[in-house]
Structures are given as structure tokens and as C-alpha cells.
Design a protein around this motif. Structure first.
Motif, short mmCIF file in Angstrom:
data_model
loop_
_atom_site.label_atom_id
_atom_site.label_comp_id
_atom_site.label_asym_id
_atom_site.label_seq_id
_atom_site.Cartn_x
_atom_site.Cartn_y
_atom_site.Cartn_z
N ALA A 28 0.82 -1.21 0.00
CA ALA A 28 0.00 0.00 0.00
C ALA A 28 0.85 1.26 0.00
O ALA A 28 1.87 1.35 0.70
CB ALA A 28 -0.92 0.01 1.22
N ALA A 29 0.41 2.26 -0.79
CA ALA A 29 0.97 3.60 -0.67
C ALA A 29 0.58 4.15 0.70
O ALA A 29 -0.56 3.99 1.14
CB ALA A 29 0.43 4.49 -1.77
N GLU A 30 1.53 4.80 1.37
CA GLU A 30 1.26 5.25 2.74
C GLU A 30 0.17 6.31 2.79
O GLU A 30 -0.71 6.27 3.65
CB GLU A 30 2.55 5.81 3.36
CG GLU A 30 2.41 6.15 4.83
CD GLU A 30 3.73 6.57 5.44
OE1 GLU A 30 3.70 7.21 6.51
OE2 GLU A 30 4.78 6.25 4.85
N GLN A 31 0.20 7.25 1.85
CA GLN A 31 -0.77 8.35 1.81
C GLN A 31 -1.41 8.41 0.42
O GLN A 31 -0.83 7.95 -0.57
CB GLN A 31 -0.08 9.68 2.10
CG GLN A 31 0.53 9.80 3.49
CD GLN A 31 -0.52 9.90 4.57
OE1 GLN A 31 -1.61 10.44 4.35
NE2 GLN A 31 -0.23 9.39 5.76
N PRO A 32 -2.60 9.02 0.31
CA PRO A 32 -3.17 9.24 -1.02
C PRO A 32 -2.25 10.13 -1.86
O PRO A 32 -1.55 11.00 -1.33
CB PRO A 32 -4.50 9.95 -0.73
CG PRO A 32 -4.82 9.62 0.68
CD PRO A 32 -3.51 9.48 1.38
N ILE A 33 -2.25 9.90 -3.15
CA ILE A 33 -1.35 10.59 -4.07
C ILE A 33 -2.13 11.61 -4.90
O ILE A 33 -3.26 11.35 -5.34
CB ILE A 33 -0.63 9.56 -4.96
CG1 ILE A 33 0.42 8.82 -4.09
CG2 ILE A 33 0.02 10.20 -6.17
CD1 ILE A 33 1.11 7.68 -4.79
N GLN A 34 -1.49 12.78 -5.16
CA GLN A 34 -2.18 13.87 -5.84
C GLN A 34 -1.58 14.22 -7.20
O GLN A 34 -2.29 14.71 -8.07
CB GLN A 34 -2.13 15.14 -4.99
CG GLN A 34 -2.74 15.01 -3.61
CD GLN A 34 -2.77 16.35 -2.92
OE1 GLN A 34 -3.49 17.25 -3.36
NE2 GLN A 34 -1.98 16.49 -1.85
N SER A 35 -0.29 14.02 -7.38
CA SER A 35 0.39 14.55 -8.56
C SER A 35 0.88 13.46 -9.49
O SER A 35 1.06 12.30 -9.10
CB SER A 35 1.59 15.41 -8.13
OG SER A 35 2.63 14.57 -7.61
N LYS A 36 1.13 13.84 -10.74
CA LYS A 36 1.66 12.91 -11.73
C LYS A 36 3.05 12.42 -11.35
O LYS A 36 3.41 11.26 -11.59
CB LYS A 36 1.67 13.55 -13.12
CG LYS A 36 2.56 14.76 -13.29
CD LYS A 36 2.45 15.31 -14.72
CE LYS A 36 3.42 16.45 -15.00
NZ LYS A 36 3.13 17.65 -14.17
#
Length: 502
Positions: A73-81
Motif C-alpha cells: 500500500a501507498a502510505e498516503q493518497p497521491i495527488q500529482s503525476k
């Protein structure tokens, strides 16, 4: 004292004796699934995005069986390309087999485009997952629109995907997630694995039993080892005669055994062949075996091989009679998608019961003993088809019985390259033994028997089918989506028993 109805055959009649003397199975594959949340803090409620992503990760951890899956799992939600690209690249070192993208809110389009480009360069299954959000005030996350936006970009870039819009709390959630997870598992677990074709090639004239090997490797990742009978026969030399006798005595003296007319010599040869095949399959970590059970076993070894294959199948190793690669492939897919619970077996379509709206499925006597209908038991027999020529010269060992009742899936990946498949569900019902051998009458669940028959006949489909336990069509359809396989649709028959080619 145990009654007949209480006898448990779920592990087979003699599999416990086999497991004492053959090699153990190798550890099962563990599929790696990545999960990443995506969202946009600038315009949406970041705190709710963090909270919903944490719930999503925890839910997936709880529903994915830990002996079959590892969640990355990615630790945090991702926002950027940039961040989505870096996370995806890091997952490559983990050799992930599939990705779940959790849509926590609306997103920036360049993030979706970056994901699409990476997926075109790294061909793995992806599931887009989102669900409803609070209503009655501001549009807090705009999840559904965001998911639609993501899938539009994936589709525009030619990326294959699956999607789910369902809350983690909903009753059907686990089943929905497992449909995708199982497809990921099967696709990864069969890749670069091998099957063994015992006897080397198909039986004479059975053209629909041979698949294009390069197509099989290219689509499924499955390689073919062609193994001659002499190699397998001598592999059986390692097993002691007293072990063979113990298995034979258990088999023919079991309380469910109603009849035996096979000579001791043929019984013992068959059991030794069964041990040899099972041990050889375990040694080479084969996904399954094709068995050329005639004519060489008749002509040169003095046995019928069907019963030997049946006992191997009780160990969870699929065995397809008559060296049918498409049948073996179908058995493997069912076996893997059900985590070994489907107990698939090969059959011919041999009867249609007009009045009962049922199809009768039969084969000579090579079904695993796990499938015995305890109420009616089993018989150890010489080969009934050979008896059509000369009853006295007929050979054994075959295991003849009515199959136990219950829900089933019938499927077959088609000759010549397994690019098409027919799949339908049904239930095995109470019936008389219409033909000696292994027999089951199936009432289709969603179709009339005549429609299934017309579809098979009008399309000129393969003459073998595979019956697997449980209703698996949804899972197989998901797997076929990721393998690029066309499902052959069951069509309505206008006439009862008349049709024409498509």
C-alpha cells in the motif's frame, strides 16, 4: 458405527496413503496486489480523503487471504503525476501482480494520464474502486465523477481495466474484491509454469485436443513438457510393492466399493502408474497433467489408465484424459480460481433429457473419488468401451460412480488456441446411472438444456467439457477479461433438436 451417509470422501478414498510416499507439493504462490489512493487536496476535503483511504486499506487487509495475497500500500493518497509515477516505479521492485486504485476524490487529469502510460508499459490488471459519499451539503469529494474521469482517460489510452463502485461496508464487497483478486492470482500463479503431457501427444484422431503451444505460452504463460510413457513408467519403480498393496486393499475393500472385476496385476500396475504421475508432477511442479490413456496403455502396458488419473486428481493435481490440452487448461483455470476447491473433471456431453431439461455428462471412469455420490458408492471396473469389442479382453482399472449433487460450472477453452471459451452454471441433480462410467446430470441455471446443446452444436465446439464444483462463472469471466478471451454466448434455440452452423 459410521453409516454410509456419514462417510467423508472430501479428500478422496486413498489420497492419505499417497501423501505418505510421494513428494510434498511445493509452496503455493502468493500474489502481490498494490493499493494506491488518489485525490486532490486543493478543492476537496483532505481529512475525509485520508480517513476513507485508511479504511480502504484496512478493509482490503482483512478480506484478502494472507496465505494467498500480500498487500503493498501507498502510505498516503497521491495527488500529482510525479508522485504516482514514483510510487508505480517503486512497486516494480516488489514485482506486483495487480493494482487497486482507490478513488478518494476527484483528481488531476495528468495523474490519470501518467497512470495510463505506465500501465501500457507494464501490463498488469488494474481495478478502479470508489463508492458513495455524504450527501445533503457541499460536494465533498466528487468521487463518482472522478472515477468516471479516470476511466475515460484509461479507455482513451487503450488501457484494459475493471471497476467497482461499492462501499467497504456493503454485504457484497468481499465477493466483488475477490473476483478481481482471484483473476490477479491466477494470471500470476500460472505464468511461466509448465504442464506435463504424459504419453507425449494427443490420442489418435482427437484433433480438438491439441492446442497451439506458442499461443498457450503467449496468452497464459504456460509451457508444455511432453513426457514419454517409458520415463513415467520407470519413475514408478521407486515405490515399494507393499505400499501398492496397501493402497489396493484400501481401494477395493472400502465400504463404498460395491464391485470389483479388475485383476490384481492390473490394479497394481494402475496404482503404480498413478503414484508415478503424482510424484513426477510434484517433482516438476506441474500445474497439471494430460494423460494419453489410449492406445499405448492398452497395447503395451496392459491397463486402462483412467482410474490412475482419478487417484492423481484426488491430490489436487488436474489430469485430463486423452491428452486434451484445452481440457487440462480449463481444469487448471478452475482449480486456480477456486484455490483448489473446484475439483474439476473431464466429461463428454452424452445425453439430453428433454422432459427434465437436463444434460447428461459422462466419461469412462477417470473422475476423482472426491466426487463420489456416497449414497450410491463406486465400482472398480474394466473398461466398458473396450467391452464393446470383447468383454473378456477388456482392461482396468476404472472407477465408476454417480457424481455427488450440487452447484457446478461447466467450461471449456476451445481448440485451436484457447482464444474462446464456453462457460455456464448448473446443478447436478439426482439421477440414475444412464451409462456405466462417471456420470452426472446437470440442470443449467440460467439457460434451457436445448439452448446449451444448440450453442455447442451450431458453433461446432470441442467435444470435451470440464465440470468444476461451485458457481464460478463470474470469477472466470473476470479472468477471461484479463487474458483477452472471448466468451461464447449461449443463444436461444428456435427449434428443439435441429440447428445449423453459424
Amino acid at each position: 458405527m459410521e453409516t454410509i451417509q456419514e462417510i467423508d470422501v472430501s479428500k478422496g478414498i486413498v489420497s492419505h496413503l499417497f501423501e505418505k510416499i510421494i513428494l510434498p507439493s511445493k509452496p503455493k504462490y502468493v500474489a502481490k496486489i498494490g493499493i494506491v489512493g488518489i485525490g486532490l487536496q486543493e478543492h476537496f476535503d483532505w481529512q475525509s480523503i485520508l480517513e476513507s483511504y485508511a479504511i480502504a486499506k484496512n478493509k482490503l487487509q482483512s478480506v484478502l487471504p494472507k496465505d494467498k495475497f500480500k498487500l503493498i500500500a501507498a502510505e498516503q493518497p497521491i495527488q500529482s503525476k510525479e508522485d504516482i509515477y514514483n510510487w508505480l516505479q517503486r512497486t516494480k521492485t516488489e514485482e506486483i501482480d495487480g493494482i487497486i486504485v482507490y478513488q478518494a476524490s476527484f483528481i488531476a487529469g495528468d495523474l490519470a494520464a501518467t497512470l495510463a502510460r505506465w500501465l501500457n508499459q507494464n501490463k498488469i490488471p488494474i481495478l478502479s474502486w470508489s463508492h458513495n459519499e455524504p450527501t445533503g451539503g457541499r460536494l465533498v469529494n466528487n468521487r463518482l465523477c472522478g472515477q468516471n474521469f479516470l476511466l475515460n482517460i484509461l479507455n482513451s489510452c487503450g488501457v484494459k481495466y475493471s471497476w467497482l463502485f461499492e462501499s467497504p461496508e456493503e454485504e457484497n464487497f468481499t465477493k466483488s474484491i475477490m473476483k478481481f483478486a482471484k483473476a490477479v492470482y491466477v494470471k500470476a500463479s500460472i505464468n511461466q509454469k509448465s504442464i506435463g503431457m504424459v504419453g507425449g501427444f494427443r490420442v489418435p484422431g482427437f484433433y480438438d485436443c491439441e492446442l497451439n503451444e506458442l499461443a498457450l505460452l503467449n496468452r497464459f504463460g504456460i509451457k508444455v513438457d511432453r513426457v514419454d510413457f517409458d520415463t513415467i513408467w520407470h519413475h514408478g519403480d521407486r515405490f515399494k510393492h507393499e505400499d501398492i498393496l496397501e493402497i489396493k486393499n484400501e481401494l477395493i475393500n472400502h465400504p463404498l466399493c460395491k464391485f470389483n472385476n479388475v485383476t490384481d496385476v492390473q490394479l497394481e500396475k494402475s496404482i503404480r502408474l498413478s503414484l508415478a504421475m503424482a510424484d513426477f508432477a510434484r517433482e516438476n511442479d506441474y500445474l497439471g497433467l494430460g494423460l494419453k490413456n489410449w492406445p499405448e496403455l492398452f497395447d503395451h502396458y496392459g491397463i486402462a489408465g483412467d482410474g490412475a488419473g482419478a487417484l492423481v486428481q484426488d491430490l489436487g493435481i488436474p489430469v485430463a484424459d486423452e491428452s486434451d490440452m484445452g481440457a487440462l487448461l480449463s481444469m487448471i483455470m478452475m482449480n486456480q480460481i477456486s484455490f483448489g476447491e473446484a475439483t474439476p473433471t473431464l466429461v463428454d456431453l452424452s445425453l439430453i433429457q428433454k422432459d427434465l431439461d437436463r444434460l447428461g455428462f459422462w466419461h469412462c471412469g477417470g473422475a476423482p473419488t472426491k466426487l463420489i455420490n456416497v449414497k450410491t458408492g463406486y465400482e472398480v471396473r474394466n473398461h466398458s468401451i473396450l467391452e464393446n469389442f470383447d468383454e473378456k479382453s477388456s482392461l482396468g482399472m476404472l472407477l465408476e460412480f454417480l457424481q455427488k449433487h450440487g452447484p457446478v460450472t461447466i467450461a471449456k477453452y476451445q481448440y485451436p488456441n484457447a482464444s474462446e471459451v464456453i462457460v455456464f452454471e448448473g446443478n447436478i441433480k439426482e439421477s440414475e446411472m444412464a451409462f456405466r462410467g462417471s456420470y452426472a446430470e446437470v440442470a443449467p441455471s440460467k439457460y434451457n438444456a436445448k439452448d446449451v446443446l444448440a450453442t455447442i452444436m451450431n458453433n461446432g465446439l470441442d467435444h470435451h467439457s470440464i465440470i468444476g464444483r461451485g458457481h464460478l462463472q463470474g470469477e472466470l469471466n473476470e479472468l477471461n477479461h484479463w487474458l483477452g478471451i472471448k466468451n461464447i454466448e449461449i443463444t436461444t434455440s428456435k427449434d428443439y433438436l435441429y440447428g445449423r452452423s453459424n
